[in-house]
Write an enzyme that holds these catalytic residues in place. Structure first.
Site, PDB file in Angstrom:
ATOM      1  N   CYS A 253      61.781  53.729  69.539  1.00 35.70           N
ATOM      2  CA  CYS A 253      60.640  54.162  70.467  1.00 35.70           C
ATOM      3  C   CYS A 253      60.946  54.500  71.744  1.00 35.70           C
ATOM      4  CB  CYS A 253      59.577  52.898  70.427  1.00 35.70           C
ATOM      5  SG  CYS A 253      58.312  53.029  71.590  1.00 35.70           S
TER       6      CYS A 253
ATOM      7  N   ASP B 145      62.005  51.786  65.243  1.00 31.07           N
ATOM      8  CA  ASP B 145      60.799  52.370  64.142  1.00 31.07           C
ATOM      9  C   ASP B 145      61.548  52.721  63.012  1.00 31.07           C
ATOM     10  OD1 ASP B 145      58.621  52.195  65.975  1.00 31.07           O
ATOM     11  OD2 ASP B 145      59.194  54.229  66.893  1.00 31.07           O
TER      12      ASP B 145
END
Ligand SMILES: [Ca+2]
Ligand SMILES: [Ca+2]
Ligand SMILES: [Ca+2]
Ligand SMILES: [Ca+2]
Ligand SMILES: [Ca+2]
Ligand SMILES: [Ca+2]
Ligand SMILES: [Ca+2]
Ligand SMILES: [Ca+2]
Ligand SMILES: [Ca+2]
Ligand SMILES: [Ca+2]
Ligand SMILES: [Ca+2]
Ligand SMILES: [Ca+2]
Ligand SMILES: [Ca+2]
Ligand SMILES: [Ca+2]
Ligand SMILES: [Ca+2]
Ligand SMILES: [Ca+2]
EC number: 1.7.1.13
Lengths: 154, 154, 154, 154, 154, 154, 154, 154, 154, 154
Positions: free
Chosen positions: J52, J59
């Site tokens: 992120c 992620d």
């Protein structure tokens, strides 16, 4: 013949006020119509929501409750209202799940009770909580809850 | 050679009058053609419906019945007619499921019997009822009923 | 080295006459190549059909057979021919399933044998029959047959 | 603001008498609160039952109804009562499914309507009936009903 | 009112002789009770079996038939008997599937017809056959048959 | 720290010659890095193929191997090469599956080992073979292999 | 009332620095709010990744952790950070899975703990690792993890 | 480079006050970082709940939103807060679903937008609502939402 | 009547020599018994294996072939032998899949042909190859192959 | 014959350095061996992870890439290394998915390309991103990616 066991109930079939908290919710019960039979009752409640006690954000869970009745059956509408009463209540996943199980065990005095709380993921990791009041009684049939495992994507 | 065990039956293969209530339904049975064998028979009845004894509204269930025959097998058409006879009969989920199990146990005197009633949701919460006549007999194979859990939506 | 155990067989690899009835079918067997090992063999036969002894209409079943071999393995082509021989044979679901199990047990003298007959629905209600020759032997791994439950529609 | 569209209704929220036949059932409707929007509404009714007009035996179906509202929305409780009213009504699968579709189309004057009737098997063969009032309107999103195919056993 | 369309039928509801071959089977039909409606009817027949014309060994298929009726509906019991009549008939997968489709199209004169034959594997490779009488008519809803793909093991 | 247990290996990370037969394949092993822990390791090998010893035609299987290591872990690349070495090797299903299990048990001296061979259908009937070296050790967790049952078509 | 058990935590709710290695990660714990209850907590972590200690290439796993708390609950954000800390850490599948299980057992002193590591395939063969600290305690309900088996393609 | 498009946001990454109603919720947006690309973004929100405007009882839905961005992307945390703001808001299923779709369309000015609302059953019948702002734009890929159909039980 | 179209075949029903390479394999064909009908034939071959042309390691694929016959049908045993002949043949996924499709198109001169190659993962990433000879012909029904997507683990 | 198209490659089959960022990753390509054929290639990559850009937290996504090659095929190992290079790269879901699609389109000059990014949930809501370079070319077969919808729990 089994119908009159519902005579003392106050919530079923009438117009109902939603209880605002678990404390306000009243669990009602009726005499077990088959007190000598070894059987188990399962409620599946995929519409449960409560609040995170730290952030106030909503949490969601899929709950499954199994119990072997003793002298009492829980009246299902009052169970629904009890679950609904957590809507504005803050509690952690573990405490919330075990707490519901314990309250039901206290008020229904079942032979045995189990609750599975299958919570929606937070931080990519869902938590499940599995509580029961003790070893399942012999001679009673209690199938697996068999809620599918969380799988992420793909 | 196994065919003549059906000689005394009155419903099978003839034109049938639908029984109007469980009381009116007649369960027929035939001698167990394999009385020395340890085996289990399962009926799956996804077309069960009865009435709510309070509101008169239809209820629906998926029933699964397992039994280990003793001296008798249930004749399957008479079992179907018994289940159909609940169409205009009012009974709560717990009482209805356990009641069917007990009646079969009474009239068939099986070694052992189990019934699972998987009811359609009311108020967003389905009820399942799991009854058996006692601990399953040793040496007999009784697979899990493995009816999928209710999942709501999504 | 394991191949010569097939020396006495008459059906495997040759052109075959379909047996017209179970009585005509000849089950062949070969010496168990691993007599000291604890293992289980499963056959899954989703292409089974027989006749209703009353109406003459075709019945269909999905059969699963598990056995723990003793001195013998069943030769698989002869097993297939035995199953095929029921095509024009009339028998009830319970008798047919248990009968196949018993015949295999008689002719193979296995340590243990199980058969599950999962019949297609008649009158909206399928029948399953679960037979085994006794409690499964300790130390042998026998997985669940795990055939999906019948679900009707939807 | 959308609530007062329900002002003229007679069944919603009151105690209700079950209509005894489709003729007796009254379908109620409310003004479409989003008349300019292109949208589709789906009802899934897995609890439908009617009678065979020849034998009087119960039939069961899983119904899915899609419609693009014009000036009116169907009130969902009255829809449920209409479906329930078939409980003692005799009709063939094709006529029953298409008949419900036509009645809804007549009384609601939707832009478009579709009904899928997924009937439980009789004689080992289920019938599905797929009716719509015409080609789906352009610009409206109508997802596949995607009801699983009937699979028999195994 | 729709019932009398069945007046001329000879097989429905009576005791039936199984036709011994497709030639012997008589397909019966009734007037379409909704001749102006655009609808499709699906039959799912997972209990189909025929013979290999070369080896005489049984073949099995799962058949799905969709048609848009014109003036006639097929009577479902006669359809079942037609399918059953292939039990002792030898035909290749492609010819058998297309042949059934063509015969139905010839005798029913539907607006349109489709048949999918999903055959059990031979030599590790199943064959599917997909036949239709032409492009589906506009304005009629014909959902995907959506029979799961063959997957081998694992 | 755990890495140097791989010091004596000859196949891992280097360019590899495919062994031409099981006899030629060399199974390598490394010291168990957690010798005191009760754990189980599972390999799932859906890409297994061998030859029919009679016809020379290819056979295929989905293999799952579970073992509880003793002093040794199997090095996974050498396991893969062992499985690959059956590509041109003729063996019956039962002998092949049990043989792989026994060889692993001999060379690894595990606390316990299990192999499931899920073979692709021949003659419409797949064979599964389930072998283990004895009763699973207490205190070790060995989940079900839960490979889906063969279902034919539909 | 249960909230103040979180008073000593340093990571929850604050802005967090990602730990760069398992050594750097700090597992935090809170007193078990239901110390007398027999319950199990499950974390499902489908977003786990580490490095191959030989090649440096990323590995991926789906982890499921079950534990029966003793005096302590693990704080879930610190668990997530511990799992995330393996992102740049090299370890073999067996060592990594068992190592996480042992560390949690060491720092939480649970009544019992289990970890399943379901690794993505390498060389066409995935490895699963199943570790637990000993036989599950009696009277506690610990459902199957029931992660689907790897199936390859098709 | 794409990060500074988030410069004007007020909710992301900060501590957030839960909006008490949809009116109070503020939808935030950022410039589309790929304005020339034809792409679609999907949000899946299985944790949606609102209130029945008549009875005040909670309703639940699984929402899926697809949109093709024009000049703006919706900031996902503000979308989540908008959805959460319906927790104490009363609205019918059709109005609620279409209303969310329209509001997003108004505030984001997307090229195109679609919302599917998959509501939990009431009275045994779930309602789905499918809204889009018009025909999907050509050249953009918009996969089916493919939410499983409601199946009742069994 | 359709049987004599097989008169010229050399492989079907006889004992067969496995072709050692695609070049050696002989594809046989028979006249299309329904030359005027618009139909599609699908072969599903989950038992395909070839070799990597660089490393010599085995590759595996699940192949699905659809074709609309023109003057010829492929004889299925010769198709099986063709696929088997890749067992010791080296080819990349894309070339292998497209090559099989082209060869079938060349030798069968079908109206249209499609092949899907669903390869087992290498390096964690499976490759699928989708080839067809051109746009599907109008009026012929060609269902989706609908092979499940690869999902990794979990 | 197709092998020599790989002559200029630098990464395949050699020992490889992991690229530290997308900028560092080198996408390699080979001449399309079937330049005249209309076909599509799909890569499924369930092991994708990035960071992120705001919080630095990992992620995860399941990526599926379809393309219709023009003059070039992408070399699959270099594609894998490109995807792996996002491991320490910060990017939003929309930008990351579309960015990978654009880069592949730029460097491969395919006839057409599509990428689906199925991201793991954050805040209980997963994001999917669907990008393609334009309308799919006529005559090429591009099956649905058919990645299962996110379902939360239950
Ligand atoms: Ca995944
Ligand atoms: Ca299950
Ligand atoms: Ca849900
Ligand atoms: Ca149903
Ligand atoms: Ca079957
Ligand atoms: Ca499908
Ligand atoms: Ca497989
Ligand atoms: Ca299972
Ligand atoms: Ca079938
Ligand atoms: Ca399972
Ligand atoms: Ca496969
Ligand atoms: Ca679908
Ligand atoms: Ca059902
Ligand atoms: Ca699909
Ligand atoms: Ca996963
Ligand atoms: Ca749910």
């Amino acid at each position: 013949m089994t119908e009159n066991i519902y005579a003392g109930l106050t919530q079923l079939g009438g117009s109902t006020v939603q209880p605002k908290s678990p404390e306000e919710a009243v669990l009602e019960r009726v005499p077990n119509p088959n007190p000598g039979a070894a059987y188990c009752v399962r409620f599946t409640a995929p519409e449960f929501t409560s609040l995170c006690p730290i952030t106030g954000q909503p949490d969601f869970a899929h709950l499954v409750i199994d119990y072997v009745p003793g002298d009492w059956l829980v009246e299902s509408k009052s169970l629904k209202l009890l679950l609904t009463s957590f809507r504005n209540h803050g509690a952690f996943h573990e405490a919330c799940t075990v707490g519901i199980g314990k309250r039901l065990a206290d008020e229904l005095s079942p032979v045995w009770l189990r609750i599975g709380g299958y919570w929606y993921p937070r931080g990519g990791i869902p938590i499940d909580v599995f509580f029961q009041t003790g070893e399942p009684p012999k001679g009673v049939w209690i199938p697996s809850q068999d809620v599918p495992t969380y799988r992420g994507r793909g």
